[in-house]
Design a protein around this motif. Structure first.
Motif, PDB file in Angstrom:
ATOM      1  N   ARG A 464     -12.321 -28.312  77.063  1.00  0.00           N
ATOM      2  CA  ARG A 464     -11.449 -28.072  75.910  1.00  0.00           C
ATOM      3  C   ARG A 464     -12.090 -26.986  75.056  1.00  0.00           C
ATOM      4  NH1 ARG A 464     -11.093 -29.627  70.444  1.00  0.00           N
ATOM      5  NH2 ARG A 464      -8.986 -30.150  69.721  1.00  0.00           N
ATOM      6  N   ARG A 465     -11.360 -25.881  74.844  1.00  0.00           N
ATOM      7  CA  ARG A 465     -11.869 -24.769  74.053  1.00  0.00           C
ATOM      8  C   ARG A 465     -11.095 -24.681  72.738  1.00  0.00           C
ATOM      9  NH1 ARG A 465     -10.833 -23.050  79.053  1.00  0.00           N
ATOM     10  NH2 ARG A 465     -12.541 -22.394  80.402  1.00  0.00           N
ATOM     11  N   LYS A 466     -11.816 -24.684  71.640  1.00  0.00           N
ATOM     12  CA  LYS A 466     -11.210 -24.442  70.335  1.00  0.00           C
ATOM     13  C   LYS A 466     -11.743 -23.107  69.833  1.00  0.00           C
ATOM     14  CE  LYS A 466     -10.344 -26.394  65.760  1.00  0.00           C
ATOM     15  NZ  LYS A 466     -10.556 -27.552  64.844  1.00  0.00           N
ATOM     16  N   TYR A 467     -10.850 -22.118  69.717  1.00  0.00           N
ATOM     17  CA  TYR A 467     -11.269 -20.749  69.444  1.00  0.00           C
ATOM     18  C   TYR A 467     -11.578 -20.530  67.963  1.00  0.00           C
ATOM     19  CZ  TYR A 467      -9.909 -19.723  74.182  1.00  0.00           C
ATOM     20  OH  TYR A 467      -9.831 -19.724  75.548  1.00  0.00           O
ATOM     21  N   ILE A 468     -12.522 -19.601  67.739  1.00  0.00           N
ATOM     22  CA  ILE A 468     -13.009 -19.299  66.395  1.00  0.00           C
ATOM     23  C   ILE A 468     -12.865 -17.810  66.144  1.00  0.00           C
ATOM     24  CG2 ILE A 468     -15.015 -19.372  64.867  1.00  0.00           C
ATOM     25  CD1 ILE A 468     -16.121 -21.640  66.658  1.00  0.00           C
ATOM     26  N   ALA A 469     -12.143 -17.442  65.067  1.00  0.00           N
ATOM     27  CA  ALA A 469     -11.969 -16.034  64.707  1.00  0.00           C
ATOM     28  C   ALA A 469     -11.573 -15.950  63.243  1.00  0.00           C
ATOM     29  CB  ALA A 469     -10.901 -15.380  65.582  1.00  0.00           C
ATOM     30  N   ARG A 470     -11.826 -14.792  62.643  1.00  0.00           N
ATOM     31  CA  ARG A 470     -11.408 -14.585  61.257  1.00  0.00           C
ATOM     32  C   ARG A 470      -9.885 -14.470  61.194  1.00  0.00           C
ATOM     33  NH1 ARG A 470     -14.581 -13.282  57.131  1.00  0.00           N
ATOM     34  NH2 ARG A 470     -12.868 -12.118  56.156  1.00  0.00           N
ATOM     35  N   GLN A 471      -9.298 -15.163  60.210  1.00  0.00           N
ATOM     36  CA  GLN A 471      -7.857 -15.149  60.070  1.00  0.00           C
ATOM     37  C   GLN A 471      -7.317 -13.749  59.776  1.00  0.00           C
ATOM     38  OE1 GLN A 471      -5.703 -17.374  60.692  1.00  0.00           O
ATOM     39  NE2 GLN A 471      -6.443 -19.431  60.267  1.00  0.00           N
ATOM     40  N   ASP A 472      -8.103 -12.935  59.064  1.00  0.00           N
ATOM     41  CA  ASP A 472      -7.621 -11.611  58.680  1.00  0.00           C
ATOM     42  C   ASP A 472      -7.997 -10.531  59.690  1.00  0.00           C
ATOM     43  OD1 ASP A 472     -10.317 -11.628  58.245  1.00  0.00           O
ATOM     44  OD2 ASP A 472     -10.239 -10.885  56.181  1.00  0.00           O
ATOM     45  N   SER A 473      -8.461 -10.925  60.871  1.00  0.00           N
ATOM     46  CA  SER A 473      -8.832  -9.952  61.899  1.00  0.00           C
ATOM     47  C   SER A 473      -7.747  -9.891  62.967  1.00  0.00           C
ATOM     48  CB  SER A 473     -10.168 -10.329  62.541  1.00  0.00           C
ATOM     49  OG  SER A 473     -10.010 -11.454  63.394  1.00  0.00           O
ATOM     50  N   VAL A 474      -7.896  -8.947  63.881  1.00  0.00           N
ATOM     51  CA  VAL A 474      -6.917  -8.781  64.944  1.00  0.00           C
ATOM     52  C   VAL A 474      -6.902  -9.991  65.874  1.00  0.00           C
ATOM     53  CG1 VAL A 474      -8.496  -7.634  66.554  1.00  0.00           C
ATOM     54  CG2 VAL A 474      -6.040  -7.086  66.598  1.00  0.00           C
ATOM     55  N   LEU A 475      -7.981 -10.774  65.897  1.00  0.00           N
ATOM     56  CA  LEU A 475      -8.032 -11.985  66.707  1.00  0.00           C
ATOM     57  C   LEU A 475      -7.650 -13.223  65.900  1.00  0.00           C
ATOM     58  CD1 LEU A 475     -11.360 -11.434  68.706  1.00  0.00           C
ATOM     59  CD2 LEU A 475      -9.015 -10.945  69.439  1.00  0.00           C
ATOM     60  N   GLY A 476      -7.152 -13.031  64.679  1.00  0.00           N
ATOM     61  CA  GLY A 476      -6.875 -14.154  63.793  1.00  0.00           C
ATOM     62  C   GLY A 476      -5.887 -15.153  64.348  1.00  0.00           C
ATOM     63  N   ALA A 477      -4.936 -14.692  65.164  1.00  0.00           N
ATOM     64  CA  ALA A 477      -3.934 -15.613  65.713  1.00  0.00           C
ATOM     65  C   ALA A 477      -4.562 -16.657  66.622  1.00  0.00           C
ATOM     66  CB  ALA A 477      -2.873 -14.824  66.479  1.00  0.00           C
ATOM     67  N   ALA A 478      -5.754 -16.364  67.176  1.00  0.00           N
ATOM     68  CA  ALA A 478      -6.407 -17.307  68.082  1.00  0.00           C
ATOM     69  C   ALA A 478      -7.200 -18.372  67.342  1.00  0.00           C
ATOM     70  CB  ALA A 478      -7.341 -16.564  69.036  1.00  0.00           C
ATOM     71  N   ASN A 479      -7.504 -18.147  66.073  1.00  0.00           N
ATOM     72  CA  ASN A 479      -8.350 -19.086  65.331  1.00  0.00           C
ATOM     73  C   ASN A 479      -7.709 -20.475  65.282  1.00  0.00           C
ATOM     74  OD1 ASN A 479     -10.654 -19.701  63.595  1.00  0.00           O
ATOM     75  ND2 ASN A 479      -9.118 -19.958  61.997  1.00  0.00           N
ATOM     76  N   GLY A 480      -8.472 -21.467  65.690  1.00  0.00           N
ATOM     77  CA  GLY A 480      -7.996 -22.837  65.674  1.00  0.00           C
ATOM     78  C   GLY A 480      -7.178 -23.243  66.878  1.00  0.00           C
ATOM     79  N   GLN A 481      -6.789 -22.288  67.715  1.00  0.00           N
ATOM     80  CA  GLN A 481      -6.025 -22.641  68.912  1.00  0.00           C
ATOM     81  C   GLN A 481      -6.912 -23.385  69.911  1.00  0.00           C
ATOM     82  OE1 GLN A 481      -4.103 -19.250  70.666  1.00  0.00           O
ATOM     83  NE2 GLN A 481      -2.664 -18.990  68.960  1.00  0.00           N
ATOM     84  N   VAL A 482      -6.296 -24.272  70.657  1.00  0.00           N
ATOM     85  CA  VAL A 482      -7.017 -25.080  71.640  1.00  0.00           C
ATOM     86  C   VAL A 482      -6.354 -24.904  72.997  1.00  0.00           C
ATOM     87  CG1 VAL A 482      -7.661 -27.406  72.361  1.00  0.00           C
ATOM     88  CG2 VAL A 482      -7.737 -26.777  69.931  1.00  0.00           C
ATOM     89  N   ASP A 483      -7.115 -24.502  73.991  1.00  0.00           N
ATOM     90  CA  ASP A 483      -6.603 -24.553  75.362  1.00  0.00           C
ATOM     91  C   ASP A 483      -7.443 -25.530  76.164  1.00  0.00           C
ATOM     92  OD1 ASP A 483      -8.825 -23.286  76.695  1.00  0.00           O
ATOM     93  OD2 ASP A 483      -8.021 -21.323  76.220  1.00  0.00           O
ATOM     94  N   GLU A 484      -6.869 -26.025  77.235  1.00  0.00           N
ATOM     95  CA  GLU A 484      -7.520 -27.037  78.055  1.00  0.00           C
ATOM     96  C   GLU A 484      -7.390 -26.655  79.522  1.00  0.00           C
ATOM     97  OE1 GLU A 484      -6.955 -31.273  76.037  1.00  0.00           O
ATOM     98  OE2 GLU A 484      -5.052 -30.199  76.178  1.00  0.00           O
ATOM     99  N   SER A 485      -8.449 -26.920  80.269  1.00  0.00           N
ATOM    100  CA  SER A 485      -8.454 -26.654  81.708  1.00  0.00           C
ATOM    101  C   SER A 485      -8.937 -27.897  82.450  1.00  0.00           C
ATOM    102  CB  SER A 485      -9.371 -25.474  82.044  1.00  0.00           C
ATOM    103  OG  SER A 485      -8.944 -24.298  81.399  1.00  0.00           O
ATOM    104  N   PHE A 486      -8.279 -28.176  83.569  1.00  0.00           N
ATOM    105  CA  PHE A 486      -8.653 -29.281  84.439  1.00  0.00           C
ATOM    106  C   PHE A 486      -8.783 -28.739  85.861  1.00  0.00           C
ATOM    107  CE2 PHE A 486      -5.800 -30.591  81.120  1.00  0.00           C
ATOM    108  CZ  PHE A 486      -6.259 -31.806  80.641  1.00  0.00           C
TER     109      PHE A 486
END
Length: 570
Positions: A464-486
């Motif tokens: 389980r990955r919970k992404y970390i990025a600055r909200q005001d940066s170009v990667l801000g949309a990924a901040n807090g998103q969680v993806d999962e792999s099995f």
């Protein structure tokens, strides 16, 4: 009190490692060039004509070198969404090396393959794949140096999901390279045990379309490269030496510098661990400490209209004129509590709960080897890093005596390696190549067993990955998103008669995107291979397979495969 002391020393080492590294599972695959009488094929026997064995003073084989060349003819039948038949040929050269000296242990498997297209739907291409893990004792039981490397071909989805060993007709393909090296020291000063290590790693992803546009979600920036370094130091006394309990002071440092937007992960920890042996088999462990964790990055250069600028390499151009800004920060007291259980050399359990990253954390491991024919392992991990850090950790968890398994249709590594007593996989680490830093929590469980002269294995993993990025940066949309792999992987191989053998394997993997369910991907497959020793050096191969990929936004892809080939071992 001798046995509790041994148990506790093992517990302290295991606990410190689990705090930093995530264990990975072993795996069974189908491609094997072993003979069918339960021994190695002639090309793999010590001192045989196929391969070169160098012997040490003890008279046993110390180093085995097995170079080979291979040629195959492949056919792909596209069952869905079309009905095309595609063909291509491959020529390959590789070498497998096993090191089993008094001071050096390791394994190296490297393969170069040239694909020759026989139609417009399959492109010509070159692929380098391999796995390596070596440890050398400069001073026995005191100073050692270890190194590892990985080269693998992966298929990248628009959501950032990745899967190993893509079919030859795929065009969204990346090449992943990773390597690490560093020293480790362990000694005693009186009753005090001293230990320390330092590792430096580098990881690179070659991807021509670095910015992916997934339906229903923001653009996914694909990882470029990173440099990761980690250091650990500890000093402690065992129970019953100075005090009834064992006390160990530890310190660790981890930093990963990611080229995408100059992201940086820095994780520093210090603490004191106390171990109390309850019985001959059980010890309780408690620790308190301090952590300082930071994730920082720069933003992309912006055009006059505010849009981020993309460079010639297809990645965001980093704005070097601005200072790096914090995206995540936590510091303060940490604690851990757990139990270590080691009733025998074949069974070990460690389970911990604690406070890390300003939240509750769980980690631990279980291993059970009742005999030489079976092995069970379970691991749980929790860490913060980028893609490169995850791959480096997975490499370090591989055994030094592994036998690599390769896909029969493209010669790529399966992602897993099995040793005589343990195994490891890089599958979880490679399941997403998004560039953002993330917190990874995962679990892996594997079981392998020798059934007569056959070998069976099954492994499963979750991350389980919970992404970390600055909200005001170009990667801000990924901040807090969680993806999962099995993933689930199973295999069985063994002899048919004295000159022929077989292998079958099946796999399934699921990726669930945190941005949109339209980015979800499911892959499943099964293959079977037959091997025939024509001579001591020459092996003929025939294989069939079926692979399917399910995506939400396009039709399912289903492909049947077949091949015939020859391998000559020197």
């Amino acid at each position: 009190m001798t046995r509790p002391v041994i148990l506790v020393r093992h517990a302290l080492a295991t606990g410190a490692a689990l705090a930093v590294l995530g264990s990975q599972p072993l795996h069974a695959q189908s491609m094997s060039y072993e003979s069918v009488d339960g021994e190695s094929a002639p090309s793999e026997k010590s001192g045989s004509r196929g391969g070169v064995s160098l012997r040490g003073a003890g008279g046993g084989a110390r180093t085995t070198i097995k170079p080979y060349i291979e040629a195959t003819q492949n056919v792909l039948y596209e069952l869905s969404p079309g009905d095309d038949v595609l063909t291509y040929s491959t020529i390959a050269a590789g070498v497998d090396v096993a090191l089993n000296g008094r001071r050096t242990q390791g394994a190296v498997s490297v393969r170069y393959e040239r694909r020759i297209a026989q139609g417009n739907r399959v492109a010509d291409g070159d692929t380098l794949s391999g796995l390596a893990r070596v440890k050398h004792d400069l001073i026995p039981r005191t100073l050692s140096i270890e190194a590892g490397a990985l080269a693998a071909r992966t298929s990248v989805e628009r959501s950032g999901a990745a899967s190993l060993n893509p079919l030859a007709n795929g065009d969204a393909v990346s090449q992943v390279y990773s390597l690490y090296a560093g020293p480790a020291v362990s000694t005693h000063v009186g009753d005090v045990a001293l230990a320390g290590s330092y590792m430096l790693g580098y990881t690179k992803v070659q991807q021509k379309d670095a910015l992916q546009f997934a339906p229903g979600q923001s653009r996914t920036d694909i990882f470029d490269d990173s440099i990761a370094q980690s250091a650990q130091i500890s000093a402690g006394i065992a129970p019953g030496t100075v005090l009834p309990v064992g006390i160990t002071a530890t310190g660790s440092f981890y930093q990963e510098d990611i080229s995408n937007l100059d992201q940086r992960v820095r994780d520093m920890r210090a603490g004191v661990q106390v171990t109390y042996p309850v019985t001959m088999d059980i010890a309780l462990v408690g620790a308190v400490g301090y952590e300082d964790v930071e994730v920082s990055a720069r933003d992309a250069v912006r055009a006059a209209n505010g849009d981020p600028v993309v460079g010639a390499d297809g990645r965001y151009v980093t704005d070097k004129s601005r200072a790096r800004q914090l995206a995540y920060e936590t510091d303060g007291l940490t604690w851990d509590a757990g139990v270590m259980w080691r009733p025998s050399r074949r069974t070990a359990l460690s389970a911990f709960v604690g406070r890390r990253y300003d939240s509750t954390t769980y980690y631990g491991s279980f291993s059970y080897n009742p005999n030489e024919r079976s092995s069970l392992s379970v691991s749980v991990y929790d860490n913060v890093s980028g893609f490169g850090g995850q791959v480096s950790r997975a490499l370090r968890d591989l055994p030094t005596d592994f036998q690599v398994n390769r896909d029969p249709f493209n010669g790529q590594i399966s992602g897993c390696a099995i040793g005589s007593e343990s195994g490891g996989c890089v599958n979880n680490a490679l399941s997403s190549v998004a560039s953002s830093v993330f917190r990874a929590r995962g679990v892996n469980a594997t079981y392998s067993r020798q059934i007569g002269r056959m070998q069976a294995g099954i492994g499963a993993g979750y991350i389980r990955r919970k992404y970390i990025a600055r909200q005001d940066s170009v990667l801000g949309a990924a901040n807090g998103q969680v993806d999962e792999s099995f993933y689930v992987d199973a295999g069985l191989n063994g002899p048919i008669d004295r000159r022929s053998s077989f292998g079958v394997s099946a796999y399934a993997a699921w990726f669930q995107s945190g941005a949109s369910s339209l980015g979800d991907v499911t892959t499943v497959g099964v293959n079977a291979a037959y091997f025939r020793n024509l001579t001591d050096r020459l092996v003929a191969t025939a294989a069939v397979g079926l692979d399917a990929v399910n995506r939400k936004v396009i039709e399912d892809e289903v492909i049947a495969s077949g091949l015939v080939g020859l391998r000559y071992s020197f």
